[in-house]
Design an enzyme around this catalytic site. Structure first.
Site: not given
Length: 755
Positions: A47, A93, A137
């Site tokens: 991570r 993931h 968007y």
């Protein structure tokens, strides 16, 4: 409520006795440490820390690989970020979508990533700290740099592992033809360790890599010449000393001091303003402006009148000075000290090595790890291409045999029930060749196809020869790696718009003494201190008209005009000098505060003198036992509340006076009312000590000292009037004499000034 039947139980029911067979007793501390260690290792390796080979954390690597599977290469169109994030969390993931989207956004931000890996379309945030638009968007695709990281991934260059659900496979590391770790940098906080790598210039890294290939034992000093320092996407000026940079690269730990880029703009009528065009890396412009505005409101930078943000696409912060007489360098130096216009960027090259073990590497080790990875990639890619070439040559060999014996091959296929073993036996073919011949279409038997197959066969033979040469010769492999690094430098080096160095490398700045005026607003004040040590300041220059009130039993002692930028020098009976900044004095109409709360003064220590500190002033200090010397005021300036020692006093003794040493004659009067005058040249100048004997006493001690000019005469105050005695020859003598009784009219208090 019906009772549950106990006569029978379902297959899934388990009794307590059966469950006890799976229970084992473990100490709570052992269980916690075991599970926390597993969590820590997972955080470190999966991570938080990047891999030294491709410079990526798992989430970034999975983002790039998922975008490649979506065919979002630089030449294709964009796709919604929501689609990319969905594929990443669904296949590779299993974490929150917002965290994955934030990682994607950072890869696309030109002010955050030196070489963006994602080409974003839409609102991806700005340097002010505003966040990106929602993922539904925005759109994204890969950049050329990301393409270089993913190059040759399908040619067996890296290992793959199953994804978390076992349905897909993902790369453990990317082939990484681009030195991404140092070029783009990385930041991460794991359990018990952290990583902070600032971005660097890719062209300079390529130069260092090429040098390291040619000279494997290259020193850190030489590599630092080729990589002189970080290159931040927001530019700025690196002002760290070369020795500090070299030490940071040698150890893998350190920091770099970066300042904003600024210049002055001339305005009409002789005025000017400062314009900041680049700010330090990872500094939010909006927060920077708020910080400077707060400094102005708090009057911590009184030389600055206003700050304005006139930024459009480029940064333009306008700093307006309070007066045109202000020195721009002094103003900026004060802002560098108080605001984020100067920042320290840490270096902590703590990364995962090729063995997946975290450790701190120096610059040379990080570059060498990248080269070793590229060597393995080239070796595996060559083996893969050689295997593909040999497989194809085997098939082409069968095709060429068909063209030489086409009639016989057709006859066998037409007449034999099992033509494959007959073909293998008749023409000594391999199973692969026999299958290829049987799958061959009749239209491929044209003469034109025969010529094309011969040309392909010759080209593959040549390729096989070259690939075998690369596999056998280590030098040829490094030559291939060098050519690939040169290609990266051509595509992303200093001669390109993207690769041009943005952060200027400058020498460490000379220390500029920022005067107090640059930090404190200058204004007139009146300093008032009572006999018992209650001190305060009032605004403006006021005369003592006798109307000022003091605490019961207290009275006026010191009253003088000053400026808020002055320093006050206080001399106490313990023989120490103390310094009080005038702007730190309590204000208001009250009685002020006790000096002893502001300084480390003892309960029995008395304030003997309080005046404005002036540099280079000579001061005569003396103790009750008649010893003293001259001290330079520069040696009385104290930096702490504890003050600065001047007179060394034996037990039971105390200091008596500290007066300006202006004149040519010293006048000393004792408690026995005897007066002695002697030339000031007989007194030594010292930094600290007991001093020399000024006047000798059979009993009592020194009462007061004054320095005067003999031609002007000796003056003293008595009853509010001042008297001057010019005929002082009778009291002239040598230092350390006893002196004579003071002239008639001299105060019985044995002091030259009323106190």
């Amino acid at each position: 409520m019906a009772k549950r039947s106990t006569g029978s139980r379902s297959k899934g029911d388990v009794t307590v006795a059966e469950r006890q067979g799976n229970i084992r007793e473990v100490a709570l501390s052992d269980a916690l440490s075991e599970r926390y260690l597993a969590y820590a290792l997972s955080t470190i390796t999966s991570r938080s820390l990047p891999d030294v080979r491709d410079g990526l954390k798992p989430v970034h690597r999975r983002l790039l690989y998922a975008m490649r599977l979506l065919r979002l290469d630089p030449a294709s169109g964009y796709k919604k970020c929501a689609r990319v994030v969905g594929d990443v969390i669904g296949k590779f993931h299993p974490h929150g979508e917002q965290a994955v989207y934030d990682a994607l956004v950072r890869l696309a931000q030109e002010f955050a990533a030196r070489y963006p890996l994602v080409d974003g379309q839409g609102n991806f945030g700005n340097v002010d700290g505003d966040g990106a638009a929602a993922m539904r968007y925005t759109e994204a695709r890969l950049t050329g740099v990301a393409e270089a990281l993913l190059a040759d991934i399908d040619e067996g260059t890296v290992d793959f592992r199953p994804t978390y659900d076992g349905e897909e496979h993902e790369p453990i590391v990317l082939p990484a033809a681009f030195p991404n770790l140092l070029a783009n940098g990385a930041n991460g906080i794991a359990v018990g360790m952290a990583c902070s790598v600032p971005p660097h210039n890719a062209g300079e890294l390529c130069d260092a890599l090429l040098h390291l290939i040619k000279f494997p034992n290259a020193t850190a000093a030489k590599l630092t010449e080729l990589v002189p320092g970080p290159d931040f996407p927001t530019g700025g000026i690196l002002v760290e000393a070369r020795e500090t940079i070299l030490e940071a690269y040698k150890t893998g730990r350190g920091s770099f001091r970066v300042r904003a880029r600024w210049h002055t703009e001339e305005l009409p009528h002789g005025t000017w303003q400062i314009v900041v065009t680049e700010i330090p890396y990872q500094v939010q412009k909006s927060r920077l402006i708020e910080r400077i505005a707060a400094l102005i409101n708090d009057k911590k930078v009184p030389l600055l009148a206003d700050v304005r943000d006139e930024s459009a696409e480029d940064i333009r912060l306008v700093l307006e000075p309070k007066a045109r007489t202000v020195e721009p360098k002094v103003l900026m130096e004060s802002l560098f000290r108080l605001s984020e216009l100067e920042a320290r960027i840490p270096l902590n090259l703590n990364v995962l090595g090729p063995d997946r073990v975290p450790r701190v590497m120096d610059l040379r080790e990080a570059l060498q790890a990248f080269l070793d990875h590229r060597h393995e990639v080239v070796l595996r890619r060559t083996q893969y291409r050689l295997a593909k070439a040999e497989d194809r040559l085997e098939v082409l060999g069968g095709y060429l045999l068909v063209y030489l014996n086409v009639d016989e091959v057709i006859r066998i296929i037409r007449r034999e029930d099992e033509p494959k073993p007959v073909l293998i036996k008749r023409f000594k073919l391999t199973d692969r060749q026999a299958e290829a011949i049987l799958d061959l279409r009749l239209r491929r038997l044209r003469k034109l196809d025969e010529m094309q197959i011969k040309e392909e066969n010759d080209a593959l033979e040549k390729q096989r020869k070259e690939l075998n040469a690369i596999l056998k010769d280590d030098g040829k492999r490094w030559s291939v790696i060098s050519d690939e690094i040169k290609d990266i430098k051509t595509r992303f080096g200093q001669k390109t718009v993207l690769g041009k160095r943005r952060t200027e490398i400058a020498d460490a700045p000379a220390v500029i003494d920022v005067p107090v005026e640059a930090m404190v607003e200058k204004e007139p004040i009146t300093v008032i201190c009572s006999a018992k040590g209650w001190i305060r300041a009032v605004k403006g220059h006021a005369e003592d008209d006798g109307s000022t009130s003091y605490k019961e039993g207290d009275r006026a002692r010191f009253w003088f005009a000053a400026e808020s930028t002055d320093k006050l020098s206080l001399f106490a009976s313990n023989g120490r000098f103390y310094t009080i900044p005038a702007d730190k004095l309590p204000r208001g109409r009250g009685h002020g505060e006790p000096v002893k709360l502001m300084l480390d003064l003892g309960e029995n220590d008395e304030i003997l003198e309080l005046r404005i500190w002036r540099p280079g002033e000579k001061i005569l200090v003396a103790s009750h036992d008649g010893r003293g010397f001259i001290v330079d005021s520069d040696n009385t300036l104290a930096q702490t509340k504890n003050g600065r020692a001047a007179l060394t006093l034996p037990d039971g003794e105390s200091a008596v006076v500290a007066v300006p040493a202006v004149g040519d004659t010293v006048a000393v009067v004792g408690e026995n009312h005897k007066l002695l005058l002697f030339p000031i040249a007989e007194l030594p100048e010292m930094t600290k000590g007991r001093g020399v004997m000024l006047q000798r006493y059979s009993d009592g001690g020194l009462s007061d000292v004054k320095v005067f000019t003999r031609k002007e005469g000796l003056s003293w105050k008595l009853g509010g009037r001042e008297r001057t005695e010019t005929a002082v020859r009778d009291w002239m003598g040598a230092r350390a004499q006893a002196g004579r009784l003071a002239p008639k009219g001299f105060p019985r208090s044995n002091r030259f000034d009323e106190r």
